[in-house]
Scaffold this active site. Structure first.
Site, PDB file in Angstrom:
ATOM      1  N   ASP A   4      -2.351 -24.189  10.908  1.00 37.22           N
ATOM      2  CA  ASP A   4      -1.649 -23.039  11.488  1.00 37.22           C
ATOM      3  C   ASP A   4      -2.483 -22.363  12.576  1.00 37.22           C
ATOM      4  OD1 ASP A   4       0.950 -22.371  10.641  1.00 37.22           O
ATOM      5  OD2 ASP A   4       0.229 -21.673   8.693  1.00 37.22           O
ATOM      6  N   LYS A  35       9.664 -28.758   6.601  1.00 32.67           N
ATOM      7  CA  LYS A  35       8.315 -29.269   6.913  1.00 32.67           C
ATOM      8  C   LYS A  35       8.042 -30.544   6.130  1.00 32.67           C
ATOM      9  CE  LYS A  35       6.333 -24.767   7.934  1.00 32.67           C
ATOM     10  NZ  LYS A  35       5.865 -23.522   7.325  1.00 32.67           N
ATOM     11  N   GLN A  71       2.332 -20.871   3.291  1.00 29.86           N
ATOM     12  CA  GLN A  71       3.517 -20.255   3.893  1.00 29.86           C
ATOM     13  C   GLN A  71       3.427 -18.730   3.803  1.00 29.86           C
ATOM     14  OE1 GLN A  71       5.908 -21.894   5.502  1.00 29.86           O
ATOM     15  NE2 GLN A  71       7.160 -20.090   5.884  1.00 29.86           N
TER      16      GLN A  71
END
Ligand code: GUN
Length: 297
Positions: free
Chosen positions: A121, A54, A98
């Site tokens: 997200d 990422k 995460q």
């Protein structure tokens, strides 16, 4: 019939190019550099790989990458304080924590502490509710990537029968909402669905996101249907070693389907590309600028 292979790797590269062009415009015309903050707790090897990837791709498209690595024994209060700091930081347009988090941390509490406008997200309960009611939201990256590939392949999805196999909050449920938003007739099936093969046989679009290696087989696929395989499973090879397979049995499905995404190289590369797309979207919204076309739901 031999299916058209939907090349997610190539598609993700075109998404990143669009994102990069938008970043250049934001910098040159508005003096804004989009910033993405990724928070990693602990040292889970798979999470470390994701986070590194990422960070690398964020920098490659010209955005600012901020990484916050914290020890596995961080307290919930300490993590919430970090999120509050990122929420308040105007140079941070997107925040990703995460997952999975260590068991002593309440993931729902942590995710819902993120400013919904920075929730790239799309996991915050506000964004889940906005998506479910057809309002503008941040959309989870993997389903967004699947939707982009489906729109590209089919043009309009209106009226098509879509069967989503899997009911997770991260993929199955938001995928179903997005397909409904594009006027598909949507069924959410799962591992306990009665007569699953029969349900899948009705589908013009099958999204396999059930987390079981090679579960969806060609015999279940309506000839000419599109198969989007979200699964990433590492299995043992009979001759030793391992290989990656999806939730669909590629060979048998590809023999019947009209189009199919491979594993690897299908949905996987689209997830990070869509994370970058979401960061641009969040940055544009935060600055009252027009959103990029083709990068949102
Ligand atoms: N862990 C595995 N995939 C994801 C993802 O898409 N988002 C977050 N936050 N964690 C993950």
């Amino acid at each position: 019939m031999t299916a058209t292979v939907i090349d997610g790797k190539a598609f993700a590269a075109t998404v990143r190019e669009k994102v990069a062009a938008h970043v250049t415009r934001l910098k040159e015309e508005h003096g804004i550099t989009p910033g993405l903050a990724v928070v990693l707790v602990g040292e889970d090897p798979a999470s470390q790989v994701y986070v590194r990837s990422k960070g690398k791709q964020t920098v490659e498209v010209g955005m600012q990458s901020y990484e916050f690595k914290r020890d596995i024994d961080i307290t919930e209060d300490e993590l919430l304080a970090l999120i509050a700091q990122l929420n308040a930081d105007p140079s941070v347009h997107g925040i990703l924590v995460q997952l999975p988090l260590p068991a002593h941390l309440d993931s729902d509490l942590v995710i819902n502490a993120i400013d919904p406008a920075k929730d790239v997200d799309g996991f915050h309960i506000s964004n889940v509710g906005l998506l479910g009611t057809g309002q503008k939201s941040m959309v989870p990256c993997t389903p967004l990537g699947c939707l982009m590939m489906l729109r590209d392949h089919h043009g309009s999805l209106s009226g098509l029968n879509a069967v989503v196999v899997g009911r997770s909050n991260i993929v199955g449920k938001p995928m179903a909402q997005l397909l409904l938003g594009d006027s598909c007739t949507v069924t959410i099936a799962h591992s306990r669905t009665k007569d699953l093969p029969e349900v899948v046989r009705r589908a013009d679009i099958v999204v396999a996101a059930v987390g079981r290696p090679e579960m969806v087989i060609g015999d279940w696929i309506k000839p000419g249907a599109t198969v989007i395989d979200v699964g990433i499973n590492r299995i043992e090879k009979p001759e030793g070693g391992t290989r990656l397979v999806g939730d669909a049995d590629y060979a048998s499905c590809a023999a019947v389907a009209g189009a199919i995404t491979p594993v690897p190289g299908g949905v996987g590369p689209m997830t990070i590309a869509c994370l970058l797309a979401n960061t641009i979207t969040a940055c544009c919204r935060a600055n009252n600028l027009p959103e990029p076309e083709g990068l949102t739901a």
